[in-house]
Write a protein that holds these residues in place. Sequence first.
Motif, PDB file in Angstrom:
ATOM      1  N   THR A 205       0.843  -1.184   0.000  1.00 44.31           N
ATOM      2  CA  THR A 205       0.000   0.000   0.000  1.00 44.31           C
ATOM      3  C   THR A 205       0.883   1.240   0.000  1.00 44.31           C
ATOM      4  OG1 THR A 205      -0.116   0.078   2.406  1.00 44.31           O
ATOM      5  CG2 THR A 205      -1.798  -1.209   1.273  1.00 44.31           C
ATOM      6  N   ILE A 206       0.285   2.355  -0.368  1.00 42.36           N
ATOM      7  CA  ILE A 206       1.033   3.609  -0.374  1.00 42.36           C
ATOM      8  C   ILE A 206       0.056   4.738  -0.085  1.00 42.36           C
ATOM      9  CG2 ILE A 206       0.765   3.847  -2.875  1.00 42.36           C
ATOM     10  CD1 ILE A 206       3.515   5.228  -2.903  1.00 42.36           C
ATOM     11  N   ALA A 207       0.479   5.692   0.715  1.00 49.29           N
ATOM     12  CA  ALA A 207      -0.349   6.843   1.078  1.00 49.29           C
ATOM     13  C   ALA A 207      -1.692   6.416   1.657  1.00 49.29           C
ATOM     14  CB  ALA A 207      -0.567   7.747  -0.134  1.00 49.29           C
ATOM     15  N   GLY A 208      -1.711   5.281   2.346  1.00 55.23           N
ATOM     16  CA  GLY A 208      -2.937   4.803   2.951  1.00 55.23           C
ATOM     17  C   GLY A 208      -3.909   4.156   1.990  1.00 55.23           C
ATOM     18  N   THR A 355      -0.418  14.798  -0.011  1.00 59.41           N
ATOM     19  CA  THR A 355       0.520  14.799  -1.121  1.00 59.41           C
ATOM     20  C   THR A 355      -0.140  15.487  -2.313  1.00 59.41           C
ATOM     21  OG1 THR A 355      -0.339  12.582  -1.545  1.00 59.41           O
ATOM     22  CG2 THR A 355       1.817  12.730  -0.487  1.00 59.41           C
ATOM     23  N   HIS A 356       0.592  15.544  -3.431  1.00 58.17           N
ATOM     24  CA  HIS A 356       0.011  16.015  -4.685  1.00 58.17           C
ATOM     25  C   HIS A 356       0.204  14.915  -5.727  1.00 58.17           C
ATOM     26  CE1 HIS A 356       0.935  19.781  -2.508  1.00 58.17           C
ATOM     27  NE2 HIS A 356      -0.169  20.214  -3.085  1.00 58.17           N
ATOM     28  N   PRO A 357      -0.833  14.230  -6.156  1.00 59.22           N
ATOM     29  CA  PRO A 357      -2.229  14.399  -5.763  1.00 59.22           C
ATOM     30  C   PRO A 357      -2.488  13.915  -4.337  1.00 59.22           C
ATOM     31  CG  PRO A 357      -2.009  12.468  -7.149  1.00 59.22           C
ATOM     32  CD  PRO A 357      -0.672  13.146  -7.155  1.00 59.22           C
ATOM     33  N   GLN A 358      -3.612  14.391  -3.786  1.00 59.55           N
ATOM     34  CA  GLN A 358      -3.997  14.006  -2.439  1.00 59.55           C
ATOM     35  C   GLN A 358      -4.608  12.607  -2.442  1.00 59.55           C
ATOM     36  OE1 GLN A 358      -6.685  17.190  -1.346  1.00 59.55           O
ATOM     37  NE2 GLN A 358      -5.023  18.490  -0.624  1.00 59.55           N
ATOM     38  N   ALA A 359      -4.636  11.987  -1.264  1.00 58.30           N
ATOM     39  CA  ALA A 359      -5.228  10.663  -1.120  1.00 58.30           C
ATOM     40  C   ALA A 359      -6.135  10.647   0.098  1.00 58.30           C
ATOM     41  CB  ALA A 359      -4.139   9.601  -0.977  1.00 58.30           C
ATOM     42  N   ALA A 360      -7.127   9.753   0.075  1.00 59.66           N
ATOM     43  CA  ALA A 360      -8.031   9.636   1.222  1.00 59.66           C
ATOM     44  C   ALA A 360      -8.672   8.262   1.232  1.00 59.66           C
ATOM     45  CB  ALA A 360      -9.116  10.718   1.185  1.00 59.66           C
ATOM     46  N   ARG A 393      -4.579  13.629 -12.620  1.00 62.74           N
ATOM     47  CA  ARG A 393      -3.955  12.351 -12.302  1.00 62.74           C
ATOM     48  C   ARG A 393      -4.716  11.686 -11.166  1.00 62.74           C
ATOM     49  NH1 ARG A 393       2.154  13.681 -10.889  1.00 62.74           N
ATOM     50  NH2 ARG A 393       1.071  15.075  -9.438  1.00 62.74           N
ATOM     51  N   GLY A 394      -4.797  10.359 -11.211  1.00 63.81           N
ATOM     52  CA  GLY A 394      -5.439   9.621 -10.140  1.00 63.81           C
ATOM     53  C   GLY A 394      -6.852   9.190 -10.492  1.00 63.81           C
ATOM     54  N   LEU A 412      -7.627   9.233  -4.990  1.00 65.99           N
ATOM     55  CA  LEU A 412      -6.308   9.765  -5.302  1.00 65.99           C
ATOM     56  C   LEU A 412      -6.514  10.804  -6.394  1.00 65.99           C
ATOM     57  CD1 LEU A 412      -3.130   9.512  -5.122  1.00 65.99           C
ATOM     58  CD2 LEU A 412      -3.334   7.968  -7.096  1.00 65.99           C
ATOM     59  N   GLY A 413      -6.250  12.075  -6.086  1.00 69.45           N
ATOM     60  CA  GLY A 413      -6.483  13.081  -7.105  1.00 69.45           C
ATOM     61  C   GLY A 413      -6.495  14.491  -6.560  1.00 69.45           C
ATOM     62  N   PRO A 414      -6.886  15.451  -7.385  1.00 71.57           N
ATOM     63  CA  PRO A 414      -6.957  16.851  -6.954  1.00 71.57           C
ATOM     64  C   PRO A 414      -8.183  17.083  -6.067  1.00 71.57           C
ATOM     65  CG  PRO A 414      -7.774  16.632  -9.190  1.00 71.57           C
ATOM     66  CD  PRO A 414      -7.244  15.277  -8.805  1.00 71.57           C
ATOM     67  N   ALA A 415      -8.065  18.009  -5.142  1.00 70.94           N
ATOM     68  CA  ALA A 415      -9.178  18.422  -4.274  1.00 70.94           C
ATOM     69  C   ALA A 415      -9.792  17.270  -3.495  1.00 70.94           C
ATOM     70  CB  ALA A 415     -10.276  19.116  -5.096  1.00 70.94           C
TER      71      ALA A 415
END
Length: 464
Positions: A205-208, A355-360, A393-394, A412-415
């Motif tokens: 996994t990466i960035a959760g 990060t850029h892009p963000q993750a959640a 991206r994402g 994974l992406g913008p905003a």
Amino acid sequence: MRELACDVAVIGAGTAGIAARRAADKAGARAVLIERGPGGTTCARVGCMPSKLLIAAGAAAHSARNTDLFGIRVSGVSVDGPAVLARLRAERDRFVGGVFEGLDDLPAETRIAGAARFVDRDTLVVGEHTRIRFRAAVIATGSSPTVPGPLRGLGAGLLTTDTVFETADLPESLAVLGAGAVGIEIAQAMARLGVAVTVIDAGDTIAGLSEPDLADQAAAIFGVELALHRNATLEAAELEDGGVRLDWTDRQGRAQVTRAARVLAAAGRAPNLDALNLAAAGLHLGEDGVPDFDRRSLVCAGAPILIAGDADAWRPVLHEASRQGEIAGTNAAALAAGRAVAAVEPWTSLAMVFTHPQAAAIGAPYTADRADRLVGAMDFSDQGRARVDGHNRGGLRIWADREGRLLGGEMLGPAVEHLAHLLTYAVADGLTAQEAIDRPIYHPTVEEALKTALRGMIQQKDKC
């Protein structure tokens, strides 16, 4: 030794402890707050705020170097490492100062400095100077960085998330052990500030992100800016020529060597519980060393003791720590007064990576078994607003039960920090995909990406 008696003793003056102390006061209890230090909360002092300041600096440098897409030519971008870190610490200290201002409102006689330990199920000793008899206690001692065995003994060559922001200048190179939220945030920010970064992680996994396609996309995106190695095993570490040498094995079992000026341990944080002498309080500890506790009331089994925030190792993020502190403080006051405690349903889980892009990750976790789920997907590569901003991206993955009721998802992406809140509220409110898609979404916004994913989910349901 000074002798004190109180209704509620709160151990720890971080986010959860401060919230617990105020909640106990509000409920009419006589409460004391025990501070071992350093104060200022993990978030303000070494966590979310200083890391976001580093991320913001990295983003500014990255944006300045990457304007050609818009026909804007910029040259001569340079990074002043000491200035970057000086601003970070100045702003960090402002946030910490705000926390201390809140504590200063508390009566001095209800704040006790020192390390606390239990003597029995209703007695604490603080240092060698104060004994406290309590009717109920709240453990809110926070957490500390985990340092894997091979990294111990590296001295100044080792950084942790508690020390990385204290360096005078940016290192020329940095090895980061751990690709979770904190590790990948700092790694990308450092890389954008001109540091040669290598990330080594034992998992996939990466960035959760655990949804395989999104995790692979994240690895590919971040891998453009830094060297990223998943499914790798750290074998040994040693000081070498003024830097650090790491020996590790890659996913194919091949021996590898990484040399860097410093290494950052970002392999998680462990609860600060060892010094509390929990056995004396009659608490039953699980295999992870954390007391058994009820996740709705936060009451520990075996004693009038509650646990909240990072100390319980359940949901170590600020908004959860604040809420848990309030629940624990209120219930501690109830126990002290002989009243029944309240069982509060947990919030829908929400975790973000900036990060850029963000993750959640939101709500129910990813599972490979899709027999009882509908899954909606979208790709940001051709999303209108994302393309306008050059952030395309994402993607999104959202899941629901077979009736279309939303359960959670990963992004994974913008905003994403905004999209994740919208999905969290929809899950918490029990909405179906159709009910969520019937809500207004303005055009052109990144939020329209949610509609794309929800439509795909509805189409799946219609085919069932």
